[in-house]
Design a protein around this motif. Structure first.
Motif, PDB file in Angstrom:
ATOM      1  N   LEU A  37       3.860  12.992  -7.603  1.00  0.00           N
ATOM      2  CA  LEU A  37       2.787  13.020  -6.526  1.00  0.00           C
ATOM      3  C   LEU A  37       1.898  12.178  -7.161  1.00  0.00           C
ATOM      4  O   LEU A  37       1.064  11.607  -5.860  1.00  0.00           O
ATOM      5  N   MET A  38       1.268  11.694  -8.315  1.00  0.00           N
ATOM      6  CA  MET A  38       0.162  10.987  -8.443  1.00  0.00           C
ATOM      7  C   MET A  38       0.590   9.599  -7.575  1.00  0.00           C
ATOM      8  O   MET A  38      -0.288   8.653  -7.157  1.00  0.00           O
ATOM      9  N   MET A  39       1.705   9.117  -7.678  1.00  0.00           N
ATOM     10  CA  MET A  39       1.860   7.785  -7.866  1.00  0.00           C
ATOM     11  C   MET A  39       1.850   7.658  -6.439  1.00  0.00           C
ATOM     12  O   MET A  39       1.639   6.533  -5.962  1.00  0.00           O
ATOM     13  N   GLY A  40       3.009   9.153  -6.068  1.00  0.00           N
ATOM     14  CA  GLY A  40       2.790   8.951  -4.362  1.00  0.00           C
ATOM     15  C   GLY A  40       1.421   8.388  -3.712  1.00  0.00           C
ATOM     16  O   GLY A  40       0.752   7.970  -2.315  1.00  0.00           O
ATOM     17  N   PHE A  41      -0.101   9.380  -4.428  1.00  0.00           N
ATOM     18  CA  PHE A  41      -1.416   9.733  -4.150  1.00  0.00           C
ATOM     19  C   PHE A  41      -2.068   8.256  -3.579  1.00  0.00           C
ATOM     20  O   PHE A  41      -2.539   7.705  -2.910  1.00  0.00           O
ATOM     21  N   TRP A  42      -1.698   7.671  -5.088  1.00  0.00           N
ATOM     22  CA  TRP A  42      -2.264   5.918  -5.284  1.00  0.00           C
ATOM     23  C   TRP A  42      -2.053   5.291  -4.323  1.00  0.00           C
ATOM     24  O   TRP A  42      -2.916   4.437  -3.443  1.00  0.00           O
ATOM     25  N   ARG A  98      11.104  -7.995  -3.504  1.00  0.00           N
ATOM     26  CA  ARG A  98      10.452  -8.232  -3.642  1.00  0.00           C
ATOM     27  C   ARG A  98       9.510  -7.251  -4.263  1.00  0.00           C
ATOM     28  O   ARG A  98       8.472  -7.557  -5.495  1.00  0.00           O
ATOM     29  N   VAL A  99       9.721  -6.296  -5.313  1.00  0.00           N
ATOM     30  CA  VAL A  99       9.750  -5.668  -6.129  1.00  0.00           C
ATOM     31  C   VAL A  99      10.257  -6.205  -7.526  1.00  0.00           C
ATOM     32  O   VAL A  99       9.333  -7.158  -8.905  1.00  0.00           O
ATOM     33  N   PHE A 100      11.359  -7.606  -7.626  1.00  0.00           N
ATOM     34  CA  PHE A 100      12.086  -8.040  -8.811  1.00  0.00           C
ATOM     35  C   PHE A 100      10.770  -9.270  -8.721  1.00  0.00           C
ATOM     36  O   PHE A 100      10.725 -10.257  -9.514  1.00  0.00           O
ATOM     37  N   SER A 101      10.230 -10.084  -7.627  1.00  0.00           N
ATOM     38  CA  SER A 101       9.543 -10.808  -7.501  1.00  0.00           C
ATOM     39  C   SER A 101       8.258 -10.678  -8.419  1.00  0.00           C
ATOM     40  O   SER A 101       6.979 -11.350  -8.970  1.00  0.00           O
ATOM     41  N   TRP A 102       8.106  -9.014  -7.887  1.00  0.00           N
ATOM     42  CA  TRP A 102       5.942  -9.489  -9.120  1.00  0.00           C
ATOM     43  C   TRP A 102       6.487  -9.592 -11.001  1.00  0.00           C
ATOM     44  O   TRP A 102       5.853  -9.533 -10.939  1.00  0.00           O
ATOM     45  N   THR A 103       8.071  -9.394 -10.842  1.00  0.00           N
ATOM     46  CA  THR A 103       7.393  -9.428 -12.439  1.00  0.00           C
ATOM     47  C   THR A 103       7.268 -10.890 -12.845  1.00  0.00           C
ATOM     48  O   THR A 103       7.247 -11.407 -14.148  1.00  0.00           O
ATOM     49  N   MET A 104       8.198 -11.557 -11.929  1.00  0.00           N
ATOM     50  CA  MET A 104       7.476 -12.960 -12.132  1.00  0.00           C
ATOM     51  C   MET A 104       6.012 -13.223 -12.648  1.00  0.00           C
ATOM     52  O   MET A 104       5.590 -13.992 -13.050  1.00  0.00           O
ATOM     53  N   VAL A 117       3.069  -0.094 -11.054  1.00  0.00           N
ATOM     54  CA  VAL A 117       3.986   0.106 -10.261  1.00  0.00           C
ATOM     55  C   VAL A 117       3.516   0.705  -9.141  1.00  0.00           C
ATOM     56  O   VAL A 117       4.719   0.387  -7.839  1.00  0.00           O
ATOM     57  N   VAL A 118       1.965   1.038  -9.041  1.00  0.00           N
ATOM     58  CA  VAL A 118       1.401   1.243  -7.502  1.00  0.00           C
ATOM     59  C   VAL A 118       1.338  -0.102  -7.162  1.00  0.00           C
ATOM     60  O   VAL A 118       1.490  -0.296  -5.437  1.00  0.00           O
ATOM     61  N   LEU A 119       0.991  -1.134  -8.219  1.00  0.00           N
ATOM     62  CA  LEU A 119       0.792  -2.423  -6.672  1.00  0.00           C
ATOM     63  C   LEU A 119       2.354  -2.674  -6.184  1.00  0.00           C
ATOM     64  O   LEU A 119       1.976  -3.138  -5.110  1.00  0.00           O
ATOM     65  N   GLY A 120       3.581  -3.024  -7.164  1.00  0.00           N
ATOM     66  CA  GLY A 120       4.764  -2.915  -6.681  1.00  0.00           C
ATOM     67  C   GLY A 120       4.946  -2.297  -5.397  1.00  0.00           C
ATOM     68  O   GLY A 120       5.209  -2.728  -4.094  1.00  0.00           O
ATOM     69  N   LEU A 121       4.876  -0.649  -5.922  1.00  0.00           N
ATOM     70  CA  LEU A 121       4.711  -0.162  -3.988  1.00  0.00           C
ATOM     71  C   LEU A 121       3.710  -0.362  -3.075  1.00  0.00           C
ATOM     72  O   LEU A 121       4.266  -0.133  -1.645  1.00  0.00           O
ATOM     73  N   VAL A 122       2.632  -0.768  -3.177  1.00  0.00           N
ATOM     74  CA  VAL A 122       1.553  -0.587  -2.153  1.00  0.00           C
ATOM     75  C   VAL A 122       2.072  -2.038  -1.479  1.00  0.00           C
ATOM     76  O   VAL A 122       2.224  -2.556  -0.335  1.00  0.00           O
ATOM     77  N   PRO A 166       8.896   8.304   0.968  1.00  0.00           N
ATOM     78  CA  PRO A 166       9.724   7.447   0.512  1.00  0.00           C
ATOM     79  C   PRO A 166       9.213   6.667  -0.743  1.00  0.00           C
ATOM     80  O   PRO A 166       9.873   6.911  -1.798  1.00  0.00           O
ATOM     81  N   VAL A 167       8.293   6.617  -1.378  1.00  0.00           N
ATOM     82  CA  VAL A 167       7.447   6.506  -2.436  1.00  0.00           C
ATOM     83  C   VAL A 167       7.784   7.576  -3.308  1.00  0.00           C
ATOM     84  O   VAL A 167       7.883   7.997  -4.814  1.00  0.00           O
ATOM     85  N   ILE A 168       7.699   9.249  -3.165  1.00  0.00           N
ATOM     86  CA  ILE A 168       8.007   9.745  -4.105  1.00  0.00           C
ATOM     87  C   ILE A 168       9.390  10.059  -4.379  1.00  0.00           C
ATOM     88  O   ILE A 168       9.781  11.056  -5.165  1.00  0.00           O
ATOM     89  N   GLY A 169      10.302   9.530  -3.381  1.00  0.00           N
ATOM     90  CA  GLY A 169      11.653   9.296  -4.300  1.00  0.00           C
ATOM     91  C   GLY A 169      12.138   8.429  -3.953  1.00  0.00           C
ATOM     92  O   GLY A 169      12.908   8.262  -4.482  1.00  0.00           O
ATOM     93  N   SER A 170      10.966   7.240  -4.520  1.00  0.00           N
ATOM     94  CA  SER A 170      11.775   6.081  -4.859  1.00  0.00           C
ATOM     95  C   SER A 170      12.391   6.451  -6.404  1.00  0.00           C
ATOM     96  O   SER A 170      11.434   6.816  -7.734  1.00  0.00           O
ATOM     97  N   PHE A 171      13.240   4.983  -7.126  1.00  0.00           N
ATOM     98  CA  PHE A 171      12.946   5.213  -8.377  1.00  0.00           C
ATOM     99  C   PHE A 171      13.264   3.666  -8.833  1.00  0.00           C
ATOM    100  O   PHE A 171      13.417   3.037 -10.063  1.00  0.00           O
ATOM    101  N   MET A 172      13.852   2.521  -8.292  1.00  0.00           N
ATOM    102  CA  MET A 172      14.032   1.691  -8.570  1.00  0.00           C
ATOM    103  C   MET A 172      12.628   0.563  -8.707  1.00  0.00           C
ATOM    104  O   MET A 172      12.382  -0.031  -9.652  1.00  0.00           O
ATOM    105  N   GLU A 173      11.717   0.595  -7.899  1.00  0.00           N
ATOM    106  CA  GLU A 173      10.295  -0.084  -8.456  1.00  0.00           C
ATOM    107  C   GLU A 173       9.837   0.483  -9.943  1.00  0.00           C
ATOM    108  O   GLU A 173       8.863  -0.377 -10.955  1.00  0.00           O
ATOM    109  N   PRO A 174      10.242   2.444  -9.792  1.00  0.00           N
ATOM    110  CA  PRO A 174       9.593   3.099 -11.589  1.00  0.00           C
ATOM    111  C   PRO A 174      10.419   1.604 -13.135  1.00  0.00           C
ATOM    112  O   PRO A 174       9.590   1.890 -13.692  1.00  0.00           O
ATOM    113  N   ARG A 175      11.062   2.107 -12.313  1.00  0.00           N
ATOM    114  CA  ARG A 175      12.346   1.391 -13.610  1.00  0.00           C
ATOM    115  C   ARG A 175      12.337  -0.021 -13.738  1.00  0.00           C
ATOM    116  O   ARG A 175      11.631  -0.192 -14.808  1.00  0.00           O
ATOM    117  N   ILE A 176      11.613  -1.007 -12.691  1.00  0.00           N
ATOM    118  CA  ILE A 176      11.765  -2.959 -12.649  1.00  0.00           C
ATOM    119  C   ILE A 176      10.124  -2.761 -13.160  1.00  0.00           C
ATOM    120  O   ILE A 176      10.476  -3.887 -13.961  1.00  0.00           O
TER     121      ILE A 176
END
Lengths: 304, 259
Positions: free
Chosen positions: A91-96, A139-145, A176-181, A240-250
């Motif tokens: 929920l906090m991840m969704g909030f931020w 796009r999430v993958f590119s943030w790891t770069m 995680v929040v950066l990638g989601l934003v 969708p953010v509170i249901g996300s799983f690949m962004e937190p994983r990666i």
């Protein structure tokens, strides 16, 4: 002359024996709708009902273990208190994420409406929305770069301060929040833009000529006008953010444990489908509650 | 103030595009460990040519997206005819039922499909992926074609019928030609939705049948080389091209009367 032809055509239409009597309208309406709703029933509605049934089972009905009706899957939050903390984190991840998207997106929409016109504005809108329709995973993958140790950010820093350490934030909640934003910001820009684009320039000019300062214009005109856009954007991002799983994983690595990743684990690792189903339904309940709360605002958007 | 606004928008664009640009550049960097300084090389693109699993997954993705576009556009356009031009009881309920595929997080829909397809014997694999992708694309098709319907006047079809045309003939010879940009746009949209879909595919793919995003995800989690950057770059450019063509055809904001 034309009228004659029209009359002729009409008589021909009614007399011509090849023309069959038209079917009643409901038959063709049903025929048009049936394929779509039949498909959705098999792909969406029956699966959701089956998942509801599974969430009351004591074990995955695959092996030899007898399966009984139970409510214990829904007691998971009490039996395993760590789930409560994970739920809170989600929920906090969704909030931020929603908050940052709201601030950045609202300002971008204001800038679009006030500082650009015509072709420039159209081009900017397309450029802003384009990434949204590309692959989120990539796009999430590119943030790891960018964020990894010795990645793009570190290199930029070392160009300025050669012997500085690493500022890598990969595998933290910030990442995680950066990638989601990054992923959901275009949504908020769009919904705010749609709400703000109807503002008459004259209103703002009138306010300004009557001596209103910029913050008065912001609080009395822009934010109230953008409110429907802000709310629908927030709903469409938070869900969708509170249901996300690949962004937190990666991007989160070990700290990226959310409801999404716990649910994913039940289906891909732990093989505890009933628990996964009950957690999914708990999440769905939250989603539906949010939709119910804001349905008025959301409906106003789609109608207008 | 105006300058500040433009400056801010450029900053937003930089935020949106920098990671993507970095990711793409790294696909042309010699070092397998993403080390800098940058040395231009096409070795990762050459390596792609012999990476059978990735190529196969890419072909699967394109085939699934094509079939999804055809089925979803056909079904969605039919439904859109009824929802835009007919009046009947329960219409608003039916319109509401188009929302779940879009609004419920894909994690929930995807796991629900996994359970149901397993339990009912449908199983996983290509057909399961198709069922899922078409269901996700249909609501978008109904939406895009429905917007198109608002620009085509209903009385044109009535005029054709009063001149002796059958309803079916009137639809195919009058409404459909006027509607075709929207339908083509909807098909492109459905193609893009399917091409980029990851979550549903992830739960319905089998080890023997995967799509490109699923393959990329497992590579990211198990360790990867800039080959992944190369294929990601191709995927990204592909879907950007599709969406730009879509924007050209459908003109989402354009509601001018077409006569």
């Amino acid at each position: 002359m034309q009228n004659d032809q029209l009359a002729l055509a009409q008589t021909r239409g009614s007399v011509d024996p090849r023309v069959k009597r038209p079917l009643p309208a409901w038959v063709s309406t049903t025929a048009l709708l049936l394929p779509t709703y039949g498909w959705l029933t098999i792909a969406i509605f029956l699966p959701l009902l089956t998942m509801l049934a599974f969430s009351f089972m004591s074990a995955t009905p695959m092996g030899k273990t007898p399966v009984e009706f139970t409510l214990k899957q829904y007691r998971a939050f009490i039996d395993q208190p760590y789930l409560l903390r994970i739920g809170f984190n989600s929920l906090m991840m969704g909030f931020w994420t929603t908050l940052f998207c709201a601030i950045l997106g609202f300002l971008a929409a204001v800038a679009l409406v006030r500082a650009t016109v015509g072709k420039t504005r159209e081009t900017l809108l397309v450029l802003i929305l384009l990434p949204f329709w590309t692959n989120g995973l990539v796009r999430v993958f590119s943030w790891t770069m960018v964020l990894r140790e010795n990645g793009f950010l570190d290199n930029i820093l070392h160009m300025v301060v050669p012997d500085a350490g690493s500022i890598s934030i990969l595998y933290t909640r910030y990442a995680v929040v950066l990638g989601l934003v990054h992923g959901y910001l275009p949504y908020m820009i769009l919904t705010c833009y749609i709400a703000l684009v109807t503002i008459d320039d004259a209103i703002i000019e009138a306010a300004a000529s009557l001596g209103a300062r910029w913050w008065t214009i912001l609080y009395k005109i822009l934010i109230p006008m953008a409110a429907p856009g802000l709310i629908s954007g927030a709903v469409l991002i938070f869900i969708p953010v509170i249901g996300s799983f690949m962004e937190p994983r990666i991007l989160g690595g070990r700290v990226g444990v959310t409801m999404g990743t716990v649910i994913e684990d039940q289906f891909t690792q732990a093989f505890n489908w009933p628990l996964g189903a009950s957690l999914s339904f708990t999440l769905l309940a939250v989603v539906l509650a949010i939709f119910a709360t804001f349905s008025g605002v959301l409906r106003g958007r789609t109608a207008g | 103030m105006r300058q500040l606004g433009r400056f801010y928008l450029i900053a937003i664009l930089l935020f949106l595009y920098t990671p993507i640009a970095v990711m793409m550049a790294m696909g042309f960097n010699e070092s397998p460990l993403y080390e800098l300084p940058f040395t231009f090389s096409t070795r990762w693109y050459e390596a792609l040519l012999s990476n059978q699993p990735l190529l196969k997954a890419g072909a699967n993705s394109i085939i699934i997206a094509l079939i999804t576009a055809v089925i979803a556009t056909t079904l969605g356009t039919m439904a859109s005819v009824a929802l835009s031009r007919r009046t009947f009881r329960g219409k608003s309920l039916l319109q509401l039922l188009l929302l779940p595929p879009i609004a419920i997080p894909w994690l929930i829909t995807g796991t629900a499909m996994l359970i149901f397809f397993y339990w009912s014997g449908i199983g996983r694999g290509m057909h399961a992926l198709l069922i899922g992708h078409v269901a996700l694309a249909i609501p978008y098709v109904v939406l895009v074609v429905g917007t198109g319907f608002k620009t085509v006047r209903a009385d044109l079809e009535e005029a054709a019928m009063s001149l002796g045309s059958t309803p079916v003939h009137a639809f195919f010879s009058v409404t459909l030609p006027l509607l075709y940009p929207s339908i083509l746009g909807a098909a492109l949209f459905a193609f893009a939705v399917s091409l980029d879909q990851f979550v549903i595919s992830y739960f319905l793919a089998t080890p023997g049948y995967t799509t490109l995003p699923v393959q990329i995800y497992s590579a990211i989690r198990k360790g990867f080389t800039p080959e992944i950057n190369a294929i990601s770059t191709l995927l990204l450019l592909g879907s950007m091209a599709v969406i730009l063509i879509f924007a050209r055809f459908a003109k989402p904001g354009d509601t001018r009367d077409k006569r």
